[in-house]
Each structure stands twice: as C-alpha cells, then as structure tokens.
Scaffold this active site. Structure first.
Site, PDB file in Angstrom:
ATOM      1  N   SER A 162       6.890  13.242 -22.361  1.00 31.40           N
ATOM      2  CA  SER A 162       7.481  13.264 -21.021  1.00 31.40           C
ATOM      3  C   SER A 162       8.994  13.340 -21.074  1.00 31.40           C
ATOM      4  O   SER A 162       9.657  12.483 -21.681  1.00 31.40           O
ATOM      5  CB  SER A 162       7.064  12.006 -20.255  1.00 31.40           C
ATOM      6  OG  SER A 162       7.773  11.915 -19.035  1.00 31.40           O
TER       7      SER A 162
ATOM      8  N   HIS B  57       3.732  16.970 -13.030  1.00 29.54           N
ATOM      9  CA  HIS B  57       3.045  15.840 -12.389  1.00 29.54           C
ATOM     10  C   HIS B  57       3.796  15.510 -11.106  1.00 29.54           C
ATOM     11  O   HIS B  57       4.894  14.955 -11.144  1.00 29.54           O
ATOM     12  CB  HIS B  57       3.031  14.659 -13.367  1.00 29.54           C
ATOM     13  CG  HIS B  57       2.528  13.385 -12.783  1.00 29.54           C
ATOM     14  ND1 HIS B  57       2.706  12.164 -13.420  1.00 29.54           N
ATOM     15  CD2 HIS B  57       1.854  13.098 -11.638  1.00 29.54           C
ATOM     16  CE1 HIS B  57       2.169  11.210 -12.684  1.00 29.54           C
ATOM     17  NE2 HIS B  57       1.653  11.747 -11.604  1.00 29.54           N
TER      18      HIS B  57
ATOM     19  N   MET C 133      -3.446   7.507 -14.436  1.00 31.18           N
ATOM     20  CA  MET C 133      -2.251   6.720 -14.729  1.00 31.18           C
ATOM     21  C   MET C 133      -2.675   5.395 -15.360  1.00 31.18           C
ATOM     22  O   MET C 133      -3.545   4.697 -14.830  1.00 31.18           O
ATOM     23  CB  MET C 133      -1.459   6.439 -13.453  1.00 31.18           C
ATOM     24  CG  MET C 133      -0.831   7.669 -12.801  1.00 31.18           C
ATOM     25  SD  MET C 133       0.381   8.483 -13.872  1.00 31.18           S
ATOM     26  CE  MET C 133       1.605   7.186 -14.096  1.00 31.18           C
TER      27      MET C 133
ATOM     28  N   HIS D 106       5.588  17.474 -20.592  1.00 37.92           N
ATOM     29  CA  HIS D 106       5.224  16.773 -19.356  1.00 37.92           C
ATOM     30  C   HIS D 106       6.469  16.610 -18.490  1.00 37.92           C
ATOM     31  O   HIS D 106       7.505  16.111 -18.942  1.00 37.92           O
ATOM     32  CB  HIS D 106       4.625  15.400 -19.677  1.00 37.92           C
ATOM     33  CG  HIS D 106       3.981  14.750 -18.488  1.00 37.92           C
ATOM     34  ND1 HIS D 106       2.778  15.168 -17.961  1.00 37.92           N
ATOM     35  CD2 HIS D 106       4.395  13.708 -17.718  1.00 37.92           C
ATOM     36  CE1 HIS D 106       2.469  14.411 -16.926  1.00 37.92           C
ATOM     37  NE2 HIS D 106       3.433  13.525 -16.751  1.00 37.92           N
TER      38      HIS D 106
ATOM     39  N   ASP E 287       7.795  15.094 -14.998  1.00 44.31           N
ATOM     40  CA  ASP E 287       7.532  14.153 -13.907  1.00 44.31           C
ATOM     41  C   ASP E 287       8.416  14.444 -12.698  1.00 44.31           C
ATOM     42  O   ASP E 287       9.648  14.426 -12.794  1.00 44.31           O
ATOM     43  CB  ASP E 287       7.796  12.719 -14.377  1.00 44.31           C
ATOM     44  CG  ASP E 287       6.729  12.226 -15.335  1.00 44.31           C
ATOM     45  OD1 ASP E 287       5.551  12.248 -14.952  1.00 44.31           O
ATOM     46  OD2 ASP E 287       7.076  11.824 -16.460  1.00 44.31           O
TER      47      ASP E 287
ATOM     48  N   MET F 186       4.600  13.425  -8.156  1.00 47.53           N
ATOM     49  CA  MET F 186       4.533  12.102  -7.538  1.00 47.53           C
ATOM     50  C   MET F 186       5.316  12.192  -6.235  1.00 47.53           C
ATOM     51  O   MET F 186       6.411  11.645  -6.091  1.00 47.53           O
ATOM     52  CB  MET F 186       5.118  11.045  -8.484  1.00 47.53           C
ATOM     53  CG  MET F 186       4.222  10.734  -9.660  1.00 47.53           C
ATOM     54  SD  MET F 186       5.000   9.694 -10.916  1.00 47.53           S
ATOM     55  CE  MET F 186       5.706  10.969 -11.974  1.00 47.53           C
TER      56      MET F 186
ATOM     57  N   MET G 252       9.418  13.138  -9.010  1.00 45.97           N
ATOM     58  CA  MET G 252       9.390  11.980  -8.114  1.00 45.97           C
ATOM     59  C   MET G 252      10.314  12.236  -6.925  1.00 45.97           C
ATOM     60  O   MET G 252      11.432  12.726  -7.101  1.00 45.97           O
ATOM     61  CB  MET G 252       9.847  10.719  -8.852  1.00 45.97           C
ATOM     62  CG  MET G 252       9.066  10.425 -10.109  1.00 45.97           C
ATOM     63  SD  MET G 252       9.653   8.914 -10.927  1.00 45.97           S
ATOM     64  CE  MET G 252       8.743   8.989 -12.474  1.00 45.97           C
TER      65      MET G 252
ATOM     66  N   ASP H  26      -1.497   8.787 -18.846  1.00 48.57           N
ATOM     67  CA  ASP H  26      -0.041   8.700 -18.752  1.00 48.57           C
ATOM     68  C   ASP H  26       0.382   7.247 -18.531  1.00 48.57           C
ATOM     69  O   ASP H  26       0.049   6.648 -17.515  1.00 48.57           O
ATOM     70  CB  ASP H  26       0.434   9.562 -17.576  1.00 48.57           C
ATOM     71  CG  ASP H  26       1.953   9.609 -17.445  1.00 48.57           C
ATOM     72  OD1 ASP H  26       2.648   8.919 -18.210  1.00 48.57           O
ATOM     73  OD2 ASP H  26       2.446  10.343 -16.569  1.00 48.57           O
TER      74      ASP H  26
END
Length: 215
Positions: free
Chosen positions: A7, A65, A137, A32, A34, A67, A36, A175
């Site tokens: 990540s 991913h 998760m 990966h 992330d 979020m 957010m 994850d």
C-alpha cells in the site's frame, strides 16, 4: 498464487513515483492505492490525478480501494487514470451496488466490494457473481499501522466456502495489520491477495519481506 499488494499509504508521499517504481524490483504483484475522502473515513489521501501520475512508474496492476461516500462518482475517473482494479465499500452511501460493479466492468476495469471488520460476510453474498474480488478489512479503515483483527480469519473461511459453493474464481483480498505471522494465517484461511503497508515500506529489506509474506 498468492499476490502481495504493498500500500502506497505507507510510502514516502514526497517520493511516490520512486516508491511505485521500486515495487517491481521488490517482487510485488500489485500496487495498492488507498483513496480516502475525509467523509467515509476521517482522512484524505489520493485522487485520480495522483493515480495518473504514478501510472508511468509501473507496469503492475493498480488496485484502487475507494473509501469514499459516493464511489460511483469516482469509477470512471480512476479507470481513465490507469486503475486496473477498483473496489468500494458496501457500507458507503452507494445505493445501487450491482450497478456500480457493472459500471466498473463497463469502464474496462475489474472490481469488487469491500467489507469493514464489523460487516458480516452475508452482506456481499448476493453480489459475488458480479465480483472479481472481495476485500475484507482486517482493521477499521482510515489509517495505516493498525493491529490485525483476529475475527477476520473466520470471515475469510466463510467467504471462501461461499465462493467454492458457487463455483466462482473470486479473489479474497485482506487489508490491515499484515505481517509474516498474520499473512500465513490469512493464506491458510483462504485469502489470495494480501495488502501490506508498513511491513513492506518500513522493512530493512522490502524484497525479503514480500517473499516472507507470500510464504
């Protein structure tokens, strides 16, 4: 084959291009990424512009991913930015989960859904036929460096059984809190993809760490 997806959340943000480029040399399988939004989780990270910026630094698949509260708004921008895989949370404000998955496929990416630690596996079983991937998760989303939640192993076994019963090839990604010990437990339970942040980027020898995580 077990895939390792380091990540970038744990990389040096001032050197993301270099960090991304290094992953191939370290033996990683995916990158990966992330995302957010400061609403679904209390943190803000990367957008499509950053995904586009790192794309030239690697030939590895970029695993986005989401979020975020309105994931369907971000599917096409991330596909256009070079993402290969996109996952979004069943707990988000997205009302039409099947449609969002179809949107991902129509945009040329593979995709799936994400479950927070307290969300039961049953919440995604009706979506499995549309999912290339389910991300479980093993920490609460929003921050790196958290400890693995052991109950995740039961969820992995339940999900693996459901996938086998349906004759599907859906990947199971984990994850949060992944290290050599928890990695082995997840693999034994049926996981096929492991996301690792601090374990890789803070290792003295990232290449050896990735090999260790893969088992």
């Amino acid at each position: 084959m077990i895939k390792i997806a380091p990540s970038l959340l744990s990389a040096d943000f001032a050197k993301l291009g270099e960090a991304t480029s290094a992953l191939s040399n370290w033996g990683a399988d995916w990158v990966h990424f992330d995302v957010m939004d400061g609403n679904f989780v209390p943190n803000i990270t990367f957008g499509p512009g950053m995904c586009k910026a790192i794309r030239p630094y690697t030939k590895l698949p970029i695993d986005v991913h989401l979020m975020v509260e309105h994931p369907s708004d971000w599917i096409k921008p991330f596909c256009d930015a070079g993402a290969d895989w996109i996952t979004f949370h069943v707990e988000s404000s997205e009302r039409h989960l099947h449609r969002a998955l179809q949107q991902i496929h129509a945009a040329g990416c593979k995709g799936g859904v994400v479950l927070c630690p307290a969300t039961p596996v049953e919440s995604c079983l009706h979506l499995l036929s549309e999912c290339d991937l389910v991300l479980l998760m093993s920490v609460n989303p929003g921050f790196g460096g958290q400890k693995f939640i052991p109950e995740t192993l039961t969820k992995i076994r339940t999900l693996r059984s459901a996938i086998l019963e349906r004759g599907l090839a859906t990947e199971i990604e984990i994850d949060g809190g992944i290290n050599p010990e928890t990695a082995r437990s997840c693999i034994d339970a049926g996981a096929t993809i492991l996301v690792a942040g601090n374990a890789v980027f803070r290792a003295d020898d990232p290449k050896a760490m990735i090999a260790s995580l893969r088992g």
